[in-house]
Scaffold this motif. Structure first.
Motif, short mmCIF file in Angstrom:
data_model
loop_
_atom_site.label_atom_id
_atom_site.label_comp_id
_atom_site.label_asym_id
_atom_site.label_seq_id
_atom_site.Cartn_x
_atom_site.Cartn_y
_atom_site.Cartn_z
N VAL A 274 0.84 -1.19 0.00
CA VAL A 274 0.00 0.00 0.00
C VAL A 274 0.88 1.25 0.00
O VAL A 274 1.70 1.43 0.91
N PRO A 275 0.72 2.12 -0.99
CA PRO A 275 1.55 3.32 -1.03
C PRO A 275 1.10 4.35 -0.01
O PRO A 275 -0.01 4.29 0.51
N CYS A 276 1.96 5.30 0.28
CA CYS A 276 1.55 6.46 1.06
C CYS A 276 0.55 7.28 0.26
O CYS A 276 0.58 7.28 -0.98
N PHE A 277 -0.33 7.98 0.93
CA PHE A 277 -1.38 8.75 0.25
C PHE A 277 -0.77 9.85 -0.60
O PHE A 277 0.06 10.64 -0.13
N LEU A 278 -1.16 9.88 -1.87
CA LEU A 278 -0.72 10.90 -2.84
C LEU A 278 0.80 11.05 -2.88
O LEU A 278 1.34 12.15 -3.04
N THR B 289 -20.67 -3.11 5.41
CA THR B 289 -19.57 -3.25 6.35
C THR B 289 -18.26 -3.14 5.58
O THR B 289 -18.25 -3.05 4.35
N GLY B 290 -17.17 -3.12 6.28
CA GLY B 290 -15.87 -3.08 5.63
C GLY B 290 -15.21 -1.72 5.62
O GLY B 290 -14.21 -1.52 4.93
N VAL B 291 -15.75 -0.73 6.39
CA VAL B 291 -15.12 0.60 6.38
C VAL B 291 -13.72 0.59 6.98
O VAL B 291 -12.95 1.52 6.75
N GLU B 292 -13.40 -0.45 7.74
CA GLU B 292 -12.04 -0.52 8.28
C GLU B 292 -10.99 -0.68 7.17
O GLU B 292 -9.80 -0.46 7.38
N LEU B 293 -11.46 -1.06 5.97
CA LEU B 293 -10.56 -1.18 4.82
C LEU B 293 -10.42 0.14 4.07
O LEU B 293 -9.64 0.24 3.12
N GLY B 294 -11.15 1.16 4.52
CA GLY B 294 -11.15 2.44 3.83
C GLY B 294 -9.77 3.07 3.67
O GLY B 294 -9.37 3.43 2.56
N PRO B 295 -8.99 3.23 4.75
CA PRO B 295 -7.69 3.88 4.60
C PRO B 295 -6.77 3.17 3.61
O PRO B 295 -6.06 3.83 2.84
N LYS B 296 -6.80 1.85 3.62
CA LYS B 296 -5.96 1.10 2.68
C LYS B 296 -6.36 1.38 1.24
O LYS B 296 -5.51 1.68 0.38
N GLN B 297 -7.66 1.33 0.95
CA GLN B 297 -8.11 1.54 -0.42
C GLN B 297 -7.97 3.00 -0.85
O GLN B 297 -7.65 3.30 -2.01
N SER C 114 -5.85 3.93 -4.12
CA SER C 114 -6.48 4.68 -5.22
C SER C 114 -5.75 5.98 -5.50
O SER C 114 -5.72 6.45 -6.64
N SER C 115 -5.16 6.57 -4.47
CA SER C 115 -4.50 7.87 -4.64
C SER C 115 -3.27 7.81 -5.53
O SER C 115 -2.80 8.85 -6.02
N ALA C 116 -2.74 6.60 -5.76
CA ALA C 116 -1.55 6.45 -6.61
C ALA C 116 -1.81 6.91 -8.04
O ALA C 116 -0.87 7.15 -8.80
N ARG C 117 -3.09 7.04 -8.38
CA ARG C 117 -3.47 7.45 -9.74
C ARG C 117 -3.29 8.95 -9.97
O ARG C 117 -3.27 9.41 -11.11
N TYR C 118 -3.10 9.75 -8.90
CA TYR C 118 -3.27 11.19 -9.00
C TYR C 118 -2.01 12.00 -8.68
O TYR C 118 -1.19 11.61 -7.86
N ALA D 143 -13.57 5.60 -3.13
CA ALA D 143 -12.22 5.76 -2.60
C ALA D 143 -11.40 6.71 -3.46
O ALA D 143 -10.64 7.54 -2.95
N HIS D 144 -11.56 6.62 -4.76
CA HIS D 144 -10.85 7.53 -5.66
C HIS D 144 -11.25 8.98 -5.40
O HIS D 144 -10.40 9.88 -5.44
N PHE D 145 -12.51 9.21 -5.11
CA PHE D 145 -13.00 10.58 -4.93
C PHE D 145 -12.34 11.26 -3.74
O PHE D 145 -12.24 12.50 -3.70
N VAL D 146 -11.87 10.50 -2.78
CA VAL D 146 -11.25 11.09 -1.59
C VAL D 146 -10.03 11.93 -1.98
O VAL D 146 -9.78 12.99 -1.40
N SER D 147 -9.27 11.48 -2.97
CA SER D 147 -8.12 12.28 -3.43
C SER D 147 -8.57 13.63 -3.94
O SER D 147 -7.93 14.66 -3.66
N TYR D 148 -9.67 13.66 -4.69
CA TYR D 148 -10.21 14.93 -5.16
C TYR D 148 -10.56 15.83 -3.98
O TYR D 148 -10.21 17.01 -3.95
N ALA D 149 -11.29 15.26 -3.01
CA ALA D 149 -11.75 16.06 -1.88
C ALA D 149 -10.58 16.65 -1.11
O ALA D 149 -10.59 17.85 -0.77
N VAL D 150 -9.59 15.85 -0.82
CA VAL D 150 -8.45 16.34 -0.05
C VAL D 150 -7.71 17.42 -0.81
O VAL D 150 -7.34 18.47 -0.25
N LEU D 151 -7.50 17.22 -2.10
CA LEU D 151 -6.77 18.21 -2.89
C LEU D 151 -7.54 19.52 -3.00
O LEU D 151 -6.94 20.61 -2.98
N TYR D 152 -8.86 19.46 -3.11
CA TYR D 152 -9.65 20.69 -3.16
C TYR D 152 -9.56 21.46 -1.83
O TYR D 152 -9.46 22.69 -1.83
#
Length: 313
Positions: free
Chosen positions: A9-13, A45-53, A57-61, A292-301
């Motif tokens: 799992v990469p670091c975020f962005l 269920t499964g939100v505990e997997l949120g940070p990992k995904q 996903s942020s590796a795309r941006y 999960a991909h949308f989170v990168s947009y939100a953080v960057l905005y």
């Protein structure tokens, strides 16, 4: 691989790995709170997997936003990833204490903090640690739901209780808690009453939709959150978005569009935030990981707005 935050799992962005580095010296610090308690409906269920995904996903941006005056956020702010809070299965209270202790150390840095849930319950210990540091706190809470029930079948620490706990927290100014974008019948009648009784402000989806100028309305919302406090914090639940824009989340209709959400949070960033969280991403429910991909947009905005607040652009 050595720069990954854990496993593959990469670091975020593309952030620096602060776990490996052993210091918190970047302008922005990302971290995960991969916790889910028992207040779950059906198979959501499964939100505990949120940070990992979210990280994967942020590796795309990149940090480049041509629609926002061609700003590249990474040119002006350094990013670091502090890893995840450890949680204890079947022990909500200890897990919340772990989040509180972890975030307390991060708040000491004075950096801009960005947390990833996990369920919305994680917002309570994050903000308790901020309030306990001596800051008087206002909160812009973007969500379809109030999340302010007294308990969930006797459990005080659950995904639908964090704002009741925050109402009770010394250092949080209840009149500066702005429940924003509230809509839909998954709320209960008593939740609106609890907000009113505790002095919190409710802004429904219709009030946002009927605003003539969305950016000007964002300033009004921010000003309410900022009244008589030291810092304003932004908490975003994915289901404030209409399910058309949040396919991995619960089926909450009549929510914000992605444009409306990004416009609002970009404006909030311009006026000054201490930090933010983004919670309730369900990777198991989303085959294409759109949410999960949308989170990168939100953080960057938000961070693009933060750059204007800092006077860097």
């Amino acid at each position: 691989m050595k720069e990954n935050i854990y496993g593959n799992v990469p670091c975020f962005l593309g952030a620096e790995n602060l776990v490996k580095k052993g210091s918190y010296d970047t302008d922005v610090i990302f971290y995960g709170a991969p916790f889910e308690g028992e207040s779950t409906w059906g198979d959501y269920t499964g939100v505990e997997l949120g940070p990992k995904q979210i990280r994967s996903s942020s590796a795309r941006y990149s940090g480049y936003l041509p629609e926002l005056d061609h700003v590249d956020v990474t040119e002006h702010l350094s990013f670091g990833d502090a890893g995840d809070v450890p949680f204890v299965a079947h022990d909500n209270e200890q897990s919340y204490q772990n989040i509180e202790d972890f975030s307390a150390e991060l708040w000491k840095t004075g950096k801009f903090l960005v947390g990833f849930g996990g369920e919305h319950g994680v917002t309570y210990p994050i903000l308790k640690s901020l309030a306990d540091s001596g800051k008087r706190v206002g909160i812009i809470h973007l969500d379809a739901h109030y999340d302010n029930m007294p308990d969930y079948e006797g459990e005080r620490y659950a995904r639908n209780t964090p704002f009741m706990r925050l109402y009770e927290t010394e250092g949080v100014r209840n009149e500066s808690i702005i429940h924003t974008g509230i809509h839909g019948p998954r709320n209960k009648p008593e939740t609106g009453r609890y907000a009113k009784e505790n002095g919190a402000v409710t802004i429904t989806i219709n009030e946002i939709r009927e605003a003539k100028d969305l950016r000007a309305y964002a300033k009004e919302i921010y000003d309410m959150a900022a009244e008589d406090v030291d810092v304003v914090y932004l908490s975003i639940c994915s289901d404030v978005l209409d399910f058309a824009y949040n396919p991995g989340g619960p089926v909450d209709g009549n929510g914000l569009t992605s444009y409306e959400l990004l416009t609002l949070i970009h404006e909030f960033g311009k006026y000054g935030l201490a930090g933010m969280d983004y919670v309730e991403v369900y990777p198991m429910m989303d085959a294409n990981q759109h949410s999960a991909h949308f989170v990168s947009y939100a953080v960057l905005y938000v961070l693009a707005g933060h750059l204007k607040y800092l006077g860097k652009i």
